[in-house]
Design an enzyme around this catalytic site. Structure first.
Site, PDB file in Angstrom:
ATOM      1  N   LYS A   1      87.876  10.782  31.644  1.00  0.00           N
ATOM      2  CA  LYS A   1      88.766  11.099  32.935  1.00  0.00           C
ATOM      3  C   LYS A   1      90.180  10.823  32.446  1.00  0.00           C
ATOM      4  CE  LYS A   1      85.622  11.812  35.982  1.00  0.00           C
ATOM      5  NZ  LYS A   1      85.584  13.226  36.821  1.00  0.00           N
TER       6      LYS A   1
ATOM      7  N   LYS B   1      77.691  22.638  39.164  1.00  0.00           N
ATOM      8  CA  LYS B   1      77.061  21.275  39.945  1.00  0.00           C
ATOM      9  C   LYS B   1      76.394  22.178  41.323  1.00  0.00           C
ATOM     10  CE  LYS B   1      80.480  18.049  38.921  1.00  0.00           C
ATOM     11  NZ  LYS B   1      81.643  17.217  39.271  1.00  0.00           N
TER      12      LYS B   1
HETATM   13  O1  OSB Z   1      84.787  15.689  38.185  1.00  0.00           O
HETATM   14  O2  OSB Z   1      82.640  15.744  37.430  1.00  0.00           O
HETATM   15  C1  OSB Z   1      83.604  15.151  37.858  1.00  0.00           C
HETATM   16  C2  OSB Z   1      81.615  12.498  39.855  1.00  0.00           C
HETATM   17  C3  OSB Z   1      82.028  12.799  41.324  1.00  0.00           C
HETATM   18  C4  OSB Z   1      83.136  13.590  41.246  1.00  0.00           C
HETATM   19  C5  OSB Z   1      83.670  14.412  40.379  1.00  0.00           C
HETATM   20  C6  OSB Z   1      83.009  14.520  38.990  1.00  0.00           C
HETATM   21  C7  OSB Z   1      82.068  12.954  38.977  1.00  0.00           C
HETATM   22  C8  OSB Z   1      81.655  13.037  37.684  1.00  0.00           C
HETATM   23  C9  OSB Z   1      80.245  12.299  37.475  1.00  0.00           C
HETATM   24  O3  OSB Z   1      82.284  13.031  36.526  1.00  0.00           O
HETATM   25  C10 OSB Z   1      79.469  12.417  36.299  1.00  0.00           C
HETATM   26  C11 OSB Z   1      77.944  11.797  36.450  1.00  0.00           C
HETATM   27  O4  OSB Z   1      77.546  12.011  37.924  1.00  0.00           O
HETATM   28  O5  OSB Z   1      77.643  11.340  35.674  1.00  0.00           O
HETATM   29 MG    MG Z   2      84.873  17.324  36.849  1.00  0.00          MG
END
Ligand code: OSB
Ligand code: MG
Length: 379
Positions: free
Chosen positions: A175, A274
């Site tokens: 991140k 997703k």
């Molecule tokens: O930006 O991919 C994202 C989780 C919640 C909201 C946004 C994100 C994420 C993750 C989670 O990066 C990754 C996972 O579920 O292992």
């Molecule tokens: Mg993301």
């Protein structure tokens, strides 16, 4: 294997009762991103019951706040009660459900949780699900990557790298945010030939942050949602200035229309799909088909699902051709799970499709972590 989703749409399904379990699962550690800090995971587990007493489970994986997308959990509970459930009362096939939900604008995570439960019920009853009609072969195991929160300093960062590599993860996704210390990216360069390293800004960067891009492009991987959803203009300006920049939308692509628009404008190099974000599996399969037809690499992203939601993501990911999906085992995040047989990952960073297809919801655990339950009866 059948090769026609339209046949699956004709599958009959009846609704007697829809239950919403509003759960809160404690996390092992806090997770920080450009969105904020998360200490526990709230979700809505949806249980669809038919007149023969079969159950299907789904998970609504949006956040409790509107900081990732506009949709938030309490809003989902309301929209299901007031609009989605009444629309379902008139349906008698899986296709009817999709059609009825299409009349309601937005709320993809809410729709996905219902569609997931309907598909699960059909799978429990007939042994076949939407994936069996897709016509794309499933691989027996799915490659897994890890999403890593913001780190305080380079030492901590390098610890997460060695943990991630020791666990076998096939991609490390970090991140980032506008104040991201680029010294961290420099430190990661040493590992770039050893594993896939990528970055996710959760839409937090703007023109004023372009100076960060040359620190991220040497990894040769796409940056996930660098700029805010809808700001294709910024994405195109950045790509013009930094020719090595590749972009992987996440929150910016909420449906196939937005994907096609962004792609036609030249702002899509890769896609994180997703199922929750795009309104469910039926929509996800269409998006994956578009990606395949247009040679856009795509993979499955996560929303910190419990094993219930994760199982669906894994079953979807098994049909894609990709090096890594954000599907780390739920045990990484949670002290407790909602299933008897939580999904695991092997030492080489793979998760078994057969395990995901066989999860059993633990109703005691579900009750234990439920804060509030809503029961909707179809008279
Ligand atoms: O930006 O991919 C994202 C989780 C919640 C909201 C946004 C994100 C994420 C993750 C989670 O990066 C990754 C996972 O579920 O292992
Ligand atoms: Mg993301």
């Amino acid at each position: 294997m059948a090769n026609d989703i339209s046949l699956f749409l004709k599958t009959p399904i009846q609704l007697s009762k829809l239950e919403l379990f509003i759960v809160d699962l404690p996390q092992k550690t806090a997770f920080q991103s450009a969105i904020g800090v998360r200490q526990s995971r709230q979700a809505i587990i949806v249980r669809w019951t038919d007149s023969d007493g079969y159950h299907g489970y789904g998970e609504c994986s949006c956040r409790p706040d509107p900081f990732y997308s506009a949709e938030f959990l309490e809003g989902v509970a309301l929209v299901i009660q007031q609009f989605l459930f009444p629309a379902l009362a008139q349906t008698s096939t899986f296709g009817d459900i999709i059609e009825a939900m299409d009349k309601i604008r937005g709320w993809p995570f809410a729709k996905a949780s219902i569609e997931m439960a309907a598909n699960d019920l059909i799978f429990q009853k007939t042994g076949k699900s939407i994936f069996d009609y897709w016509g794309r072969p499933a691989k027996p195991k799915v490659p897994v990557g890890i999403s890593i929160g913001l780190q305080k300093n380079v030492d901590q960062l390098l610890q997460t790298v060695s943990d991630g590599l020791n666990n076998g993860y096939r991609r490390l996704k970090f991140k980032i945010h506008p104040k991201y210390p680029t010294a961290q990216a420099e430190a990661l360069l040493d590992y770039k030939d050893q594993t896939l390293i990528s970055f996710d800004a959760n839409g937090s960067l703007r023109e004023a942050d372009f100076h960060m891009l040359p620190h991220l492009t040497p990894f040769n991987t796409a940056i996930e949602q660098p700029f805010p959803p809808h700001r294709i203009d910024i994405a195109l300006a950045a790509k013009k200035q930094y020719s090595g920049l590749k972009i992987c939308p996440d929150e910016g692509v909420k449906d196939i229309g937005l994907l096609i628009q962004s792609h036609m404008l030249g702002a899509v190099d890769e896609l994180n799909i997703k199922p929750g974000r795009v309104g469910g599996l039926y929509k996800s399969l269409a998006i994956a088909n578009y990606c395949q037809a247009n040679s856009i690499p795509c993979w499955v992203g996560g929303m910190f699902e419990t094993s219930i939601g994760r199982a669906y993501n894994i079953r979807f990911a098994a049909h894609l051709d990709t090096q890594a999906n954000d599907l780390s085992p739920s045990s990484r995040y949670f002290k407790h799970d909602l299933v008897d047989n939580p999904i695991t990952m092997d030492k080489d960073g793979y998760t078994m499709l057969a395990d995901a297809a066989a999860i059993r919801v633990n109703t005691d655990a579900l009750d234990t972590f439920t804060q509030h339950k809503i029961e909707l009866i179809n008279q």
